[in-house]
Design an enzyme around this catalytic site. Structure first.
Site, PDB file in Angstrom:
ATOM      1  N   ASN A 105     -38.431 -17.889  47.606  1.00  0.00           N
ATOM      2  CA  ASN A 105     -37.037 -18.137  47.959  1.00  0.00           C
ATOM      3  C   ASN A 105     -36.772 -19.635  48.121  1.00  0.00           C
ATOM      4  O   ASN A 105     -37.674 -20.402  48.447  1.00  0.00           O
ATOM      5  CB  ASN A 105     -36.691 -17.398  49.251  1.00  0.00           C
ATOM      6  CG  ASN A 105     -36.899 -15.907  49.125  1.00  0.00           C
ATOM      7  OD1 ASN A 105     -36.896 -15.360  48.017  1.00  0.00           O
ATOM      8  ND2 ASN A 105     -37.107 -15.239  50.240  1.00  0.00           N
ATOM      9  N   VAL A 106     -35.527 -20.006  47.946  1.00  0.00           N
ATOM     10  CA  VAL A 106     -35.126 -21.412  48.071  1.00  0.00           C
ATOM     11  C   VAL A 106     -34.192 -21.612  49.266  1.00  0.00           C
ATOM     12  O   VAL A 106     -33.584 -22.673  49.407  1.00  0.00           O
ATOM     13  CB  VAL A 106     -34.448 -21.902  46.767  1.00  0.00           C
ATOM     14  CG1 VAL A 106     -35.440 -21.907  45.612  1.00  0.00           C
ATOM     15  CG2 VAL A 106     -33.226 -21.050  46.414  1.00  0.00           C
ATOM     16  N   ASP A 107     -34.098 -20.600  50.145  1.00  0.00           N
ATOM     17  CA  ASP A 107     -33.104 -20.632  51.221  1.00  0.00           C
ATOM     18  C   ASP A 107     -33.588 -21.283  52.518  1.00  0.00           C
ATOM     19  O   ASP A 107     -32.799 -21.497  53.434  1.00  0.00           O
ATOM     20  CB  ASP A 107     -32.594 -19.216  51.532  1.00  0.00           C
ATOM     21  CG  ASP A 107     -33.726 -18.219  51.820  1.00  0.00           C
ATOM     22  OD1 ASP A 107     -34.749 -18.618  52.430  1.00  0.00           O
ATOM     23  OD2 ASP A 107     -33.580 -17.042  51.441  1.00  0.00           O
ATOM     24  N   HIS A 122     -40.601 -22.280  44.546  1.00  0.00           N
ATOM     25  CA  HIS A 122     -39.534 -22.586  43.589  1.00  0.00           C
ATOM     26  C   HIS A 122     -38.621 -23.719  44.065  1.00  0.00           C
ATOM     27  O   HIS A 122     -37.542 -23.909  43.509  1.00  0.00           O
ATOM     28  CB  HIS A 122     -38.700 -21.342  43.320  1.00  0.00           C
ATOM     29  CG  HIS A 122     -39.456 -20.261  42.613  1.00  0.00           C
ATOM     30  ND1 HIS A 122     -39.107 -18.926  42.694  1.00  0.00           N
ATOM     31  CD2 HIS A 122     -40.562 -20.308  41.825  1.00  0.00           C
ATOM     32  CE1 HIS A 122     -39.963 -18.203  41.977  1.00  0.00           C
ATOM     33  NE2 HIS A 122     -40.846 -19.028  41.448  1.00  0.00           N
ATOM     34  N   GLY A 221     -40.905  -8.107  49.904  1.00  0.00           N
ATOM     35  CA  GLY A 221     -39.576  -8.284  49.323  1.00  0.00           C
ATOM     36  C   GLY A 221     -39.545  -8.892  47.940  1.00  0.00           C
ATOM     37  O   GLY A 221     -38.605  -9.606  47.611  1.00  0.00           O
ATOM     38  N   GLY A 249     -38.837  -0.468  46.715  1.00  0.00           N
ATOM     39  CA  GLY A 249     -38.631  -0.325  45.289  1.00  0.00           C
ATOM     40  C   GLY A 249     -39.912  -0.641  44.546  1.00  0.00           C
ATOM     41  O   GLY A 249     -40.884  -1.140  45.130  1.00  0.00           O
TER      42      GLY A 249
END
Length: 279
Positions: A105-107, A122, A221, A249
């Site tokens: 994630n980039v958050d 990333h 996730g 999933g």
């Protein structure tokens, strides 16, 4: 491992057997923070084709499209707060159970939650990099400049993605003005790895080194459809490391996993963090 036990018990048992973890997190861990995932429960892409690195670097129209959409989408990323899963991983790190955290994630929500040993595989969306002089500036500053340069623009709110890119009609992009680098006048891009670009070698090497030190890999996730994350599962399997996956999933590494839990991390991980005895 008894598959009839509840998910919390199964994961707790996995952690007891493998007390030093490397965690790989994906977009799914941030969904509870209001940031949508890229893929659905079957691992299928949910959005339009993402911007490619070479297109961004080589075409002004692509840069204009990205920054217009990012201007609309950035507030969602900037205002997002860590959820219970982020905080649980911080607690596991403090307990000495989490050796290293690799996030796709980039958050920056892991860092906001207090995690320290984090590698942004990333990149990070809160910084902007000049393609010419490599100067780094804050994304919040870029947002102010984008708004100032496009004060007459009223962009519609479109479908959000985890990278802050918001879907907008092409008709809204023609007159969008992208400010240049303050230092040299060069083109600016977010300090992230776009699709089609390579992960810096040093990030991969440091992640592999951490995985070699750990007892197991815990994936949270991520559907692992992108090789940048899947490579760590391949390395874990090749070196005899156990793999646990928490993802509601299918994932690309389900057949490799010692433990697969189709659970939401924000409900499962807090129970584990609260019940784990420090190493």
């Amino acid at each position: 491992m008894n598959t009839e036990e509840c998910p919390t018990s199964r994961l707790a048992e996995f952690l007891q057997l493998h007390p030093k973890l490397v965690v790989l997190s994906g977009a799914g861990i941030s969904v509870a923070s209001g940031i949508p995932a890229y893929r659905d429960g079957l691992g299928q892409w949910q959005h339009r084709k993402p911007i490619q690195h070479n297109d961004f670097v080589n075409h002004a129209a692509t840069r204009r499209r990205y920054w217009a959409r990012s201007m609309a989408g950035w507030p969602t990323i900037n205002d997002a707060q860590p959820n219970a899963a982020h905080r649980a991983l911080t607690a596991l790190e403090a307990d000495g159970r989490l050796e290293f955290l690799i996030t796709q994630n980039v958050d920056r929500l892991h860092q906001r939650a207090g995690s320290r040993s984090v590698l942004d595989l990333h990149g990070r969306l809160d910084r902007v990099r000049c393609l010419s002089c490599e100067d780094l500036t804050e994304r919040r500053t870029m947002q102010q400049r984008l708004l100032s340069h496009n004060s007459a623009q009223v962009l519609s709110s479109g479908d959000m993605r985890p990278d802050g890119d918001s879907e907008l009609p092409d008709t809204e992009l023609d007159d969008f003005d992208v400010p240049p680098c303050i230092q040299c006048g060069g083109n600016l891009m977010p300090d992230v790895v776009f699709f089609g670009a390579n992960i810096p070698r040093a990030r991969v090497e440091s992640s592999m080194t951490a995985l070699d030190r750990a007892d197991a890999l815990l994936v949270i996730g991520s559907s692992l459809q992108v090789y940048s994350g899947f490579r760590f599962c391949k390395h874990a399997q090749a070196t005899g490391k156990a793999i646990a996956i928490i993802n509601p999933g299918a994932t690309r590494a389900d057949s490799m996993a010692t433990l697969k839990l189709d659970e939401a991390a924000e409900t499962l991980l807090p129970n584990i963090a609260a019940g784990v005895t420090p190493a």
